[in-house]
Write an enzyme that holds these catalytic residues in place. Structure first.
Site, PDB file in Angstrom:
ATOM      1  N   GLY A 182     -13.950  -3.445  -0.189  1.00 41.58           N
ATOM      2  CA  GLY A 182     -15.301  -2.917   0.018  1.00 41.58           C
ATOM      3  C   GLY A 182     -15.647  -1.829  -0.988  1.00 41.58           C
ATOM      4  N   GLY A 188     -11.834  -8.711  -1.990  1.00 39.58           N
ATOM      5  CA  GLY A 188     -10.866  -9.368  -1.112  1.00 39.58           C
ATOM      6  C   GLY A 188     -10.301 -10.709  -1.535  1.00 39.58           C
ATOM      7  N   LYS A 227     -21.403 -16.822  -0.867  1.00 37.79           N
ATOM      8  CA  LYS A 227     -22.852 -16.637  -0.722  1.00 37.79           C
ATOM      9  C   LYS A 227     -23.498 -15.773  -1.791  1.00 37.79           C
ATOM     10  CE  LYS A 227     -23.087 -17.048   4.276  1.00 37.79           C
ATOM     11  NZ  LYS A 227     -23.107 -16.254   5.505  1.00 37.79           N
ATOM     12  N   ARG A 236       0.821  -1.220   0.000  1.00 40.62           N
ATOM     13  CA  ARG A 236       0.000   0.000   0.000  1.00 40.62           C
ATOM     14  C   ARG A 236       0.850   1.262   0.000  1.00 40.62           C
ATOM     15  NH1 ARG A 236      -5.005  -1.877   3.910  1.00 40.62           N
ATOM     16  NH2 ARG A 236      -6.158  -2.889   2.230  1.00 40.62           N
TER      17      ARG A 236
HETATM   18  P1  AMP Z   1     -16.573 -14.268  -0.590  1.00 45.80           P
HETATM   19  O1  AMP Z   1     -15.959 -13.586   0.597  1.00 45.80           O
HETATM   20  O2  AMP Z   1     -18.053 -14.257  -0.620  1.00 45.80           O
HETATM   21  O3  AMP Z   1     -15.932 -13.830  -1.895  1.00 45.80           O
HETATM   22  O4  AMP Z   1     -16.237 -15.821  -0.411  1.00 45.80           O
HETATM   23  C1  AMP Z   1     -14.943 -16.329  -0.428  1.00 45.80           C
HETATM   24  C2  AMP Z   1     -14.941 -17.635   0.258  1.00 45.80           C
HETATM   25  O5  AMP Z   1     -15.800 -18.532  -0.406  1.00 45.80           O
HETATM   26  C3  AMP Z   1     -13.582 -18.300   0.280  1.00 45.80           C
HETATM   27  O6  AMP Z   1     -13.117 -18.293   1.594  1.00 45.80           O
HETATM   28  C4  AMP Z   1     -13.862 -19.709  -0.210  1.00 45.80           C
HETATM   29  O7  AMP Z   1     -13.253 -20.693   0.581  1.00 45.80           O
HETATM   30  C5  AMP Z   1     -15.361 -19.833  -0.111  1.00 45.80           C
HETATM   31  N1  AMP Z   1     -15.919 -20.832  -1.031  1.00 45.80           N
HETATM   32  C6  AMP Z   1     -15.724 -20.904  -2.357  1.00 45.80           C
HETATM   33  N2  AMP Z   1     -16.326 -21.998  -2.863  1.00 45.80           N
HETATM   34  C7  AMP Z   1     -16.924 -22.637  -1.848  1.00 45.80           C
HETATM   35  C8  AMP Z   1     -17.689 -23.845  -1.732  1.00 45.80           C
HETATM   36  N3  AMP Z   1     -17.941 -24.591  -2.794  1.00 45.80           N
HETATM   37  N4  AMP Z   1     -18.125 -24.197  -0.516  1.00 45.80           N
HETATM   38  C9  AMP Z   1     -17.849 -23.432   0.556  1.00 45.80           C
HETATM   39  N5  AMP Z   1     -17.133 -22.293   0.527  1.00 45.80           N
HETATM   40  C10 AMP Z   1     -16.671 -21.899  -0.669  1.00 45.80           C
END
Ligand code: AMP
Length: 395
Positions: free
Chosen positions: A376, A353, A197, A35
């Site tokens: 963010g 992230g 999610k 950074r």
């Molecule tokens: P996000 O912060 O929503 O971008 O989610 C990132 C996280 O999603 C990472 O830590 C991954 O380990 C998790 N992730 C990706 N694919 C899967 C999956 N099939 N089942 C559970 N977690 C997952």
């Protein structure tokens, strides 16, 4: 849009909001100076003009003045990175800051103590912003990581510089890169959205459906879609209450002529563990007791075709649980496809992230057109929101 190049800083004091919120180890040594390095081009230009610089930043989330969050810990590293002896003001306001700023000579750089030692910073207090503003002649915002916050130093301060304010080079580059995806993109445009999610990505999905030709949906989100479509997902992660929403997204995509690509096969595991037994299964036929943790080979082949044909690619979120070696292959392979497509002339932007972490971990950072510095802030821009820190410079 006024950029740094529009100003000559000779004999001027630039007050720059940077994001020097860097990680420190237990001995308060900087463990990652990315950074600080990212702000160097802006600082170099101002010094080359014959100006002087007042740097202001936050570090961590202090509650009042806490020594462990003092920016004095980063002075040595900042001096090393910038190649100048950086001066330090033990307070960001009051006499200490005012005297230090007043005595600053052309070519000198002053770092102010942590802005968040005062609650007024995050509260967006106008008097505090005015005090900060009084230290410099020209305000430069080069902190994308905090551009989505209406804090005193990121937003409110700008009003005290009606004509003498601009983006730093880093922030200008972030805006330009996002505009190359969201505003003046070369088609076909593909967004790859992964992560865990649907609920955390839904606003992004809705906003970019209007901007893309293809959308690849992967990671944990896959299973909410597959279940909603009547598939058997075993023990895979799923948001049952988002199934209707998933179907609505598919309907909207069809209406807007966006092609949605979802994994057709997955690496299924009999536990959420790197040591679990694994097998490749059809995404609609995952047995009970098994969960999909990465995209399978057929899915990756399908994604490859889309990525290779794309001229603009946005990537946010991993395709699997990449933190575990046995479920990182989908994310690595996809990263390599994007790298190849970029080498063939596509514009690729990685942001948010976890995909940034993945790209760095797998050594792909240099092969992407641009890797965003703000998690963010990037997500909020993808959601179609105006960021207060950016609006304050533009207005
Ligand atoms: P996000 O912060 O929503 O971008 O989610 C990132 C996280 O999603 C990472 O830590 C991954 O380990 C998790 N992730 C990706 N694919 C899967 C999956 N099939 N089942 C559970 N977690 C997952």
């Amino acid at each position: 849009m006024k950029t740094l190049q529009d100003f000559n800083f000779q004999a001027k004091k630039a007050i720059i909001r940077v994001d020097f919120n860097v990680p420190l180890d237990e001995n308060f040594k900087v463990t990652d100076a990315n950074r600080i390095e990212a702000a160097k081009p802006t600082i170099d230009k101002i010094l080359a003009d014959g100006g002087s610089i007042i740097l202001m930043s936050h570090l961590g989330r202090p509650k009042g003045k806490q020594d462990q969050y003092s920016l004095k810990h980063i002075v040595a590293k900042t001096s090393e990175v910038l190649g100048v002896n950086v001066l330090f003001a033990e307070d960001c306001r009051g006499e200490i800051a005012q005297n230090a700023a007043k005595n600053l000579k052309p070519g000198e750089v002053l770092l102010l103590e942590n802005l968040r030692f005062y609650a007024e910073e995050e509260a967006g207090d106008e008097n505090f912003a005015k005090e900060l503003a009084s230290l410099g002649d020209i305000y430069v915002n080069d902190a994308f990581g905090t551009a989505h916050r209406a804090h005193a130093s990121t937003t409110i301060i700008a009003k005290f510089f009606p004509t003498s304010k601009c983006f730093g080079m880093l922030l200008a580059k972030e805006i330009e890169s996002l505009n190359r995806v969201l505003k003046n993109s070369v088609k076909p445009v593909t967004a790859v959205l992964g992560g865990s999610k649907v609920s955390s990505k839904i606003t992004v999905i809705e906003n970019i459906l209007d901007k893309v030709d293809h959308m690849i949906i992967g990671g944990g989100m896959t299973f909410t879609f597959v279940k909603a479509l009547g598939g058997k997902i075993g023990d895979s992660i799923c948001e049952d209450d988002k199934q209707e929403l998933a179907l609505e997204i598919l309907r909207l995509a069809k209406e807007k002529n966006v092609q949605i690509h979802i994994p057709v096969d997955v690496i299924a595991a009999d536990a959420f563990s790197n040591d679990a037994n694994t097998k490749v299964v059809d995404v609609r036929e995952i047995p009970d007791g098994w969960q999909g943790l990465d995209a399978g080979p057929k899915s990756l082949e399908n994604f490859k075709k889309v990525i290779m044909e794309s001229k603009t690619i946005l990537w946010n979120g991993p395709l699997g649980v990449f933190e575990m070696e046995n479920f990182a292959k989908g994310t690595i392979t996809l990263g390599n496809y994007i790298a190849e497509s970029t080498a063939n002339g596509a514009f690729s932007l990685v942001g948010g992230g976890d995909s940034v972490a993945a790209v760095k971990q797998f050594g792909l950072e240099e092969k992407m057109s641009y890797v965003s510095t703000g998690g963010g802030a990037m997500l909020e821009m993808l959601e179609g929101r105006d960021l207060p820190g950016i609006a304050a410079i533009l207005n």
